[in-house]
Write a protein that holds these residues in place. Structure first.
Motif, PDB file in Angstrom:
ATOM      1  N   VAL A   2       0.846  -1.186   0.000  1.00  0.00           N
ATOM      2  CA  VAL A   2       0.000   0.000   0.000  1.00  0.00           C
ATOM      3  C   VAL A   2       0.888   1.245   0.000  1.00  0.00           C
ATOM      4  O   VAL A   2       1.817   1.352   0.812  1.00  0.00           O
ATOM      5  CB  VAL A   2      -0.913   0.022   1.239  1.00  0.00           C
ATOM      6  N   ARG A   7      -3.409   7.866   0.982  1.00  0.00           N
ATOM      7  CA  ARG A   7      -4.683   7.629   1.646  1.00  0.00           C
ATOM      8  C   ARG A   7      -4.783   8.347   2.988  1.00  0.00           C
ATOM      9  O   ARG A   7      -3.784   8.566   3.664  1.00  0.00           O
ATOM     10  CB  ARG A   7      -4.856   6.123   1.887  1.00  0.00           C
ATOM     11  N   LEU A  12      -7.528   4.091   5.847  1.00  0.00           N
ATOM     12  CA  LEU A  12      -6.645   2.950   5.610  1.00  0.00           C
ATOM     13  C   LEU A  12      -6.679   1.988   6.786  1.00  0.00           C
ATOM     14  O   LEU A  12      -6.727   0.759   6.596  1.00  0.00           O
ATOM     15  CB  LEU A  12      -5.216   3.447   5.366  1.00  0.00           C
TER      16      LEU A  12
END
Length: 229
Positions: A2, A7, A12
Motif C-alpha cells: 500500500v 490515503r 486505511l
C-alpha cells in the motif's frame, strides 16, 4: 504494498482491519512511501510531503489498531476520539512490512516494522523508483547485515524483524526455462542470509498466462521441494 501517503490514515486503518478480519488473520501488510509523482498528482496527494505523510500515518494506524479510541492531527486530517471496528484479528495488528530500498525505509523497518521488503533492482531500476540499487544476492546479504545492525541500534531483537526477498532469479518463475533445482538452491541461499519470505514474480500480460505460470511453478518448484501445491 500500500502506498500509504495516497490515503487518509483513518480510512486505511479501517480497510486493513476489515481485510484482516475477513481473512481470519491472514493479512501481511506491505507499506511504501511511493515514487510516481503522477500518481500523487492524480490522487491530490503531495509528492514532496510523502515521507512526512508516511510517518504520521503509520503512527495513526498503530494507534487505531491497538487503542480503544484514537485522536490525532496530521498535515491534512484532524481526528478526534475515532473508534475502529471491527478490530484486526491479529494482535496487536497485522504484520507491517516496510517496502523500499533506501536507508530510511530500512531504519523504519528496524525501529517498528515486523519486516523489511526491499526489491532486487539495478541502477536503472533504482533511478526509476528514486531509490537504492540492490542488484545481487551479495548486495542483499550486505543489506541484511545492516538491517540487523539497525535493529540493534533501535533497541530490538533482530529476530523480530524479517526480510522479504524479491530477487532477479524469480523473473523466470513459471516458465519452462526455470531450473527447479537451481531455484531451490537460490531460495536456500536467501534463507541463509536471513530472508524469511520470498516473492516469486511472474512477468505476464494476461490472466490466463498468469494462471498457467503459477501452476507451472507449483508443479515444478514446489514438487521438487516436496511441498504441497
Amino acid at each position: 504494498a500500500v502506498v500509504v501517503p495516497h490515503r487518509n490514515p483513518f480510512a486505511l486503518a479501517k480497510s486493513v482491519a476489515t481485510t484482516d478480519a475477513l481473512s481470519d488473520g491472514r493479512l501481511d501488510l506491505g507499506v511504501a512511501v511511493g515514487y510516481l509523482r503522477s500518481e500523487f498528482l492524480a490522487l491530490g496527494a503531495d509528492f514532496d510531503e510523502r515521507n512526512e505523510l508516511f510517518d504520521e500515518a503509520l503512527a495513526v494506524l498503530r494507534g487505531a489498531w491497538t487503542a480503544s479510541s484514537v485522536s490525532a492531527r496530521g498535515r491534512h486530517f484532524d481526528g478526534l476520539d475515532q473508534v475502529l471496528a471491527p478490530a484486526p484479528v491479529q494482535l496487536p495488528h497485522p504484520p507491517l512490512w516496510i517496502a523500499g530500498n533506501s536507508a530510511r525505509a530500512r531504519r523504519r523497518a528496524a525501529a517498528w516494522g515486523q519486516g523489511w521488503a526491499p526489491l532486487s533492482i539495478d541502477d536503472l531500476g533504482a533511478r526509476t523508483i528514486r531509490s537504492v540499487s540492490i542488484p545481487t544476492v551479495d548486495d542483499l546479504r550486505r543489506a541484511a547485515r545492516t538491517l540487523r545492525a539497525d535493529t540493534v541500534v533501535a533497541g530490538r531483537d533482530p529476530a523480530e524483524v524479517g526480510l522479504w526477498a524479491t530477487t532477479s532469479d524469480s523473473a523466470a518463475a513459471g516458465r519452462d526455462e526455470l531450473d527447479p533445482g537451481a531455484h531451490l538452491d537460490h531460495l536456500v541461499e536467501l534463507a541463509e542470509l536471513g530472508a524469511s519470505h520470498f516473492t516469486a514474480t511472474f512477468h505476464l500480460d494476461d490472466t490466463d498466462g498468469a494462471e498457467r505460470a503459477v501452476d507451472t511453478y507449483a508443479e515444478r518448484v514446489l514438487a521438487a521441494a516436496g511441498l504441497p501445491r
